[in-house]
Design an enzyme around this catalytic site. Structure first.
Site, PDB file in Angstrom:
ATOM      1  N   TYR A 157     -12.556  12.308   0.716  1.00  0.00           N
ATOM      2  CA  TYR A 157     -13.655  12.264   1.699  1.00  0.00           C
ATOM      3  C   TYR A 157     -14.883  13.096   1.322  1.00  0.00           C
ATOM      4  O   TYR A 157     -16.011  12.605   1.449  1.00  0.00           O
ATOM      5  CB  TYR A 157     -13.129  12.612   3.101  1.00  0.00           C
ATOM      6  CG  TYR A 157     -12.446  11.406   3.710  1.00  0.00           C
ATOM      7  CD1 TYR A 157     -13.171  10.501   4.481  1.00  0.00           C
ATOM      8  CD2 TYR A 157     -11.109  11.136   3.450  1.00  0.00           C
ATOM      9  CE1 TYR A 157     -12.562   9.365   4.993  1.00  0.00           C
ATOM     10  CE2 TYR A 157     -10.490  10.011   3.958  1.00  0.00           C
ATOM     11  CZ  TYR A 157     -11.215   9.134   4.729  1.00  0.00           C
ATOM     12  OH  TYR A 157     -10.627   8.005   5.221  1.00  0.00           O
ATOM     13  N   GLU A 173      -5.169   8.743   9.313  1.00  0.00           N
ATOM     14  CA  GLU A 173      -4.447   8.329   8.103  1.00  0.00           C
ATOM     15  C   GLU A 173      -3.245   9.243   7.860  1.00  0.00           C
ATOM     16  O   GLU A 173      -2.187   8.775   7.427  1.00  0.00           O
ATOM     17  CB  GLU A 173      -5.416   8.303   6.900  1.00  0.00           C
ATOM     18  CG  GLU A 173      -6.345   7.092   6.986  1.00  0.00           C
ATOM     19  CD  GLU A 173      -7.680   7.245   6.277  1.00  0.00           C
ATOM     20  OE1 GLU A 173      -7.789   8.067   5.345  1.00  0.00           O
ATOM     21  OE2 GLU A 173      -8.633   6.529   6.672  1.00  0.00           O
ATOM     22  N   TYR A 214       0.220  -6.608   6.434  1.00  0.00           N
ATOM     23  CA  TYR A 214       0.137  -7.041   5.033  1.00  0.00           C
ATOM     24  C   TYR A 214       0.748  -5.972   4.132  1.00  0.00           C
ATOM     25  O   TYR A 214       0.926  -4.825   4.554  1.00  0.00           O
ATOM     26  CB  TYR A 214      -1.333  -7.272   4.632  1.00  0.00           C
ATOM     27  CG  TYR A 214      -2.246  -6.108   4.940  1.00  0.00           C
ATOM     28  CD1 TYR A 214      -2.316  -5.000   4.097  1.00  0.00           C
ATOM     29  CD2 TYR A 214      -3.019  -6.075   6.108  1.00  0.00           C
ATOM     30  CE1 TYR A 214      -3.127  -3.916   4.394  1.00  0.00           C
ATOM     31  CE2 TYR A 214      -3.843  -4.993   6.411  1.00  0.00           C
ATOM     32  CZ  TYR A 214      -3.890  -3.922   5.544  1.00  0.00           C
ATOM     33  OH  TYR A 214      -4.687  -2.836   5.846  1.00  0.00           O
ATOM     34  N   ARG A 256      -4.925  -5.599  -3.991  1.00  0.00           N
ATOM     35  CA  ARG A 256      -5.217  -6.695  -3.042  1.00  0.00           C
ATOM     36  C   ARG A 256      -4.145  -6.738  -1.955  1.00  0.00           C
ATOM     37  O   ARG A 256      -2.982  -6.408  -2.202  1.00  0.00           O
ATOM     38  CB  ARG A 256      -5.223  -8.061  -3.742  1.00  0.00           C
ATOM     39  CG  ARG A 256      -6.376  -8.314  -4.678  1.00  0.00           C
ATOM     40  CD  ARG A 256      -7.737  -8.357  -3.986  1.00  0.00           C
ATOM     41  NE  ARG A 256      -8.784  -8.663  -4.957  1.00  0.00           N
ATOM     42  CZ  ARG A 256      -9.295  -7.770  -5.816  1.00  0.00           C
ATOM     43  NH1 ARG A 256      -8.881  -6.523  -5.821  1.00  0.00           N
ATOM     44  NH2 ARG A 256     -10.219  -8.140  -6.676  1.00  0.00           N
ATOM     45  N   SER A 293      -0.819 -10.968   3.401  1.00  0.00           N
ATOM     46  CA  SER A 293      -0.128 -10.976   4.695  1.00  0.00           C
ATOM     47  C   SER A 293       1.345 -11.305   4.519  1.00  0.00           C
ATOM     48  O   SER A 293       1.707 -12.172   3.712  1.00  0.00           O
ATOM     49  CB  SER A 293      -0.741 -12.041   5.601  1.00  0.00           C
ATOM     50  OG  SER A 293      -2.079 -11.732   5.851  1.00  0.00           O
ATOM     51  N   GLY A 299      -7.148 -23.016   5.870  1.00  0.00           N
ATOM     52  CA  GLY A 299      -6.478 -22.929   4.564  1.00  0.00           C
ATOM     53  C   GLY A 299      -5.398 -21.875   4.498  1.00  0.00           C
ATOM     54  O   GLY A 299      -4.468 -21.844   5.310  1.00  0.00           O
TER      55      GLY A 299
HETATM   56  C1  HEM Z   1     -12.548   0.008   2.945  1.00  0.00           C
HETATM   57  C2  HEM Z   1     -15.362   2.682   5.796  1.00  0.00           C
HETATM   58  C3  HEM Z   1     -14.106   6.656   3.359  1.00  0.00           C
HETATM   59  C4  HEM Z   1     -12.090   3.825   0.019  1.00  0.00           C
HETATM   60  C5  HEM Z   1     -13.383   0.391   3.950  1.00  0.00           C
HETATM   61  C6  HEM Z   1     -13.936  -0.494   4.932  1.00  0.00           C
HETATM   62  C7  HEM Z   1     -14.730   0.249   5.710  1.00  0.00           C
HETATM   63  C8  HEM Z   1     -14.691   1.616   5.241  1.00  0.00           C
HETATM   64  C9  HEM Z   1     -15.538  -0.237   6.895  1.00  0.00           C
HETATM   65  C10 HEM Z   1     -13.682  -1.997   5.030  1.00  0.00           C
HETATM   66  C11 HEM Z   1     -12.448  -2.252   5.831  1.00  0.00           C
HETATM   67  C12 HEM Z   1     -12.165  -3.739   5.968  1.00  0.00           C
HETATM   68  O1  HEM Z   1     -12.697  -4.354   6.882  1.00  0.00           O
HETATM   69  O2  HEM Z   1     -11.426  -4.267   5.135  1.00  0.00           O
HETATM   70  C13 HEM Z   1     -15.254   3.991   5.392  1.00  0.00           C
HETATM   71  C14 HEM Z   1     -15.904   5.110   6.025  1.00  0.00           C
HETATM   72  C15 HEM Z   1     -15.549   6.232   5.348  1.00  0.00           C
HETATM   73  C16 HEM Z   1     -14.675   5.800   4.273  1.00  0.00           C
HETATM   74  C17 HEM Z   1     -16.807   5.010   7.235  1.00  0.00           C
HETATM   75  C18 HEM Z   1     -15.938   7.666   5.571  1.00  0.00           C
HETATM   76  C19 HEM Z   1     -16.073   8.232   6.735  1.00  0.00           C
HETATM   77  C20 HEM Z   1     -13.451   6.228   2.230  1.00  0.00           C
HETATM   78  C21 HEM Z   1     -12.973   7.097   1.192  1.00  0.00           C
HETATM   79  C22 HEM Z   1     -12.426   6.291   0.230  1.00  0.00           C
HETATM   80  C23 HEM Z   1     -12.541   4.928   0.692  1.00  0.00           C
HETATM   81  C24 HEM Z   1     -13.071   8.614   1.193  1.00  0.00           C
HETATM   82  C25 HEM Z   1     -11.803   6.715  -1.078  1.00  0.00           C
HETATM   83  C26 HEM Z   1     -12.502   7.185  -2.067  1.00  0.00           C
HETATM   84  C27 HEM Z   1     -12.064   2.536   0.529  1.00  0.00           C
HETATM   85  C28 HEM Z   1     -11.528   1.416  -0.197  1.00  0.00           C
HETATM   86  C29 HEM Z   1     -11.636   0.309   0.659  1.00  0.00           C
HETATM   87  C30 HEM Z   1     -12.252   0.785   1.870  1.00  0.00           C
HETATM   88  C31 HEM Z   1     -10.962   1.446  -1.594  1.00  0.00           C
HETATM   89  C32 HEM Z   1     -11.163  -1.116   0.376  1.00  0.00           C
HETATM   90  C33 HEM Z   1     -12.186  -2.117   0.299  1.00  0.00           C
HETATM   91  C34 HEM Z   1     -12.570  -2.564  -1.075  1.00  0.00           C
HETATM   92  O3  HEM Z   1     -12.190  -1.948  -2.064  1.00  0.00           O
HETATM   93  O4  HEM Z   1     -13.285  -3.548  -1.131  1.00  0.00           O
HETATM   94  N1  HEM Z   1     -13.842   1.673   4.159  1.00  0.00           N
HETATM   95  N2  HEM Z   1     -14.523   4.444   4.337  1.00  0.00           N
HETATM   96  N3  HEM Z   1     -13.158   4.926   1.895  1.00  0.00           N
HETATM   97  N4  HEM Z   1     -12.492   2.143   1.748  1.00  0.00           N
HETATM   98 FE1  HEM Z   1     -13.418   3.306   3.076  1.00  0.00          FE
END
Ligand code: HEM
Length: 384
Positions: A95, A137, A190, A204, A207, A271
């Site tokens: 974070y 988390e 999932y 990835r 589900s 689909g």
């Molecule tokens: C996915 C927000 C912090 C890694 C997401 C998604 C949101 C989000 C909105 C998409 C969820 C969905 O609809 O699938 C945030 C916010 C954060 C935060 C607001 C801070 C307050 C972090 C941190 C990490 C991280 C610290 C790690 C370094 C990821 C990853 C995804 C993800 C890997 C998967 C989506 C992808 O790779 O396309 N996060 N996140 N996030 N977040 Fe965060």
């Protein structure tokens, strides 16, 4: 903590940042990955390329900032994201890194206009939302129990690989052979695969297809051969993984679920979107409540309709409807199946889902009775 003045600053600057969210988060990712290339193993490179992930993160921080006095309205979204983070093994120590580069990006974008007050206000807002995620988390990791292995990716063995529909769509059945336990889940959740390709890991989500049998997980994968960019993980598994091979997997996550006390459930799948819905339908069947279910499945051709025999045989007569390409699912078709008590579950591409949501709004169906599952970062495509 955040002061009233800082809240005002955040609120008044959010629109400028939101308008330029794509640009800001592109700067953010560029710098963050340059300093922390190991994070490339976490983020979906395809979503980066098509620009959906940067928008999702930025939108959430802006949403949170706009709603900073009543964050409870964001709880469903926050839970969904926390589940996804846990599935990907996002950790507390990540974070501050994300926070640092998000602020740097805002600073770089605003240039001379980036006063210390503005940056401090955004740092305070970020810290509040980050703390909420970290705590939530932590709870999710704790729920996996005392075995530390279970809080990361664990190798599961493919015990069955079968073609189940045109696409092709391939189903995998997996079991655990390292002596650890397979975790329970609720239909709608999932599992997450992690595979190594071209030097980095790719993750990835897939589900789960049916209620838990106590021993195995079963998922379905569609070949994304026609997609651009191609489905890196899906195609790799379909082409190169066979029975007996192992896949690194993290344990079930996700907030999509059956509304337990609903009188009528209308499932609409586009689909491969049938996968989480099939699981919910089988849950109703198991509970002897299948009479309350209707399924509409939209597919290119009949051959693309995965699970059609099974679902048709358990659903009540005339409550399994296939719409093949050419037969357009219209508002009138939906209206036929809507009662004031109906809970609607949609899993499809985002454009199709938006269209369905428009139809449902025209039918005055309450949005609290509409539940969606998307296979893309869900906040990336905001309406309004
Ligand atoms: C996915 C927000 C912090 C890694 C997401 C998604 C949101 C989000 C909105 C998409 C969820 C969905 O609809 O699938 C945030 C916010 C954060 C935060 C607001 C801070 C307050 C972090 C941190 C990490 C991280 C610290 C790690 C370094 C990821 C990853 C995804 C993800 C890997 C998967 C989506 C992808 O790779 O396309 N996060 N996140 N996030 N977040 Fe965060």
């Amino acid at each position: 903590s955040i002061t009233e003045e800082q809240k005002n600053i955040v609120r008044s600057t959010a629109p400028i940042l939101k308008e330029n969210g794509k640009e800001i988060t592109s700067i953010f990712y560029k710098h963050m990955f340059a300093a922390h290339p190991e994070l490339l193993n976490l983020f979906n490179q395809t979503n980066q390329k098509i620009g959906t992930q940067p928008l999702a993160l930025a939108n959430t921080v802006y949403f949170a900032a706009e709603n900073i006095d009543h964050l409870h309205v964001l709880i469903p979204q926050i839970k969904l994201i926390a589940h996804k983070h846990r599935a990907l093994i996002v950790l507390p120590e990540h974070y501050p890194i994300v926070g640092k580069y998000l602020l740097l990006a805002i600073k770089e974008f605003l240039g001379e206009k980036a006063t210390e007050e503005i940056l401090d206000a955004w740092a305070a807002a970020y810290n509040i939302i980050a703390k909420i995620f970290i705590d939530l988390e932590q709870q999710l990791y704790d729920e996996l129990g005392p075995d530390e292995r279970d809080k990361g990716f664990v190798p599961l063995t493919i015990i069955k690989k079968e073609n189940i529909a045109s696409g092709p769509i391939v189903a995998l059945t997996l079991e655990r052979r390292d002596g650890g336990k397979m975790h329970n889940y609720h239909p709608g959740q999932y599992i997450t695969f992690r595979i190594k390709k071209d030097g980095s890991f790719h993750n990835r989500h897939y589900s789960l297809l049916e209620p838990f049998d106590g021993k195995t997980y079963r998922i379905a994968i569609k070949d994304e051969i026609d997609q651009e960019p191609k489905g890196i993980v899906s195609n790799e598994i379909i082409d190169n993984y066979k029975e007996g091979d192992t896949i690194l997997t993290s344990f079930p996550a996700g907030t999509f679920a059956l509304i337990q006390d609903a009188k009528h459930h209308l499932f609409i799948a586009g689909g491969i979107g049938i996968t989480p819905l099939s699981s919910l339908i089988l849950e109703l069947h198991k509970k002897n409540q299948i009479k309350s279910a209707t399924l509409i499945h939209c597919v290119p051709t009949k051959e693309h309709a995965a699970f059609s025999n099974e679902l048709k045989s358990i659903l009540p007569e005339n409550q399994y409807l296939l719409f093949c390409q050419g037969e357009k699912l219209g508002k009138d078709d939906l209206q036929k199946f809507l009662t004031p008590d109906t809970h609607v579950y949609i899993c499809s591409s985002i454009p199709f889902m938006n269209k369905l949501e428009d139809y449902l709004a025209e039918c005055n169906h309450p949005s609290s009775q509409i539940h969606t599952e998307v296979f893309q970062p869900s906040l990336s495509v905001l309406k309004n």
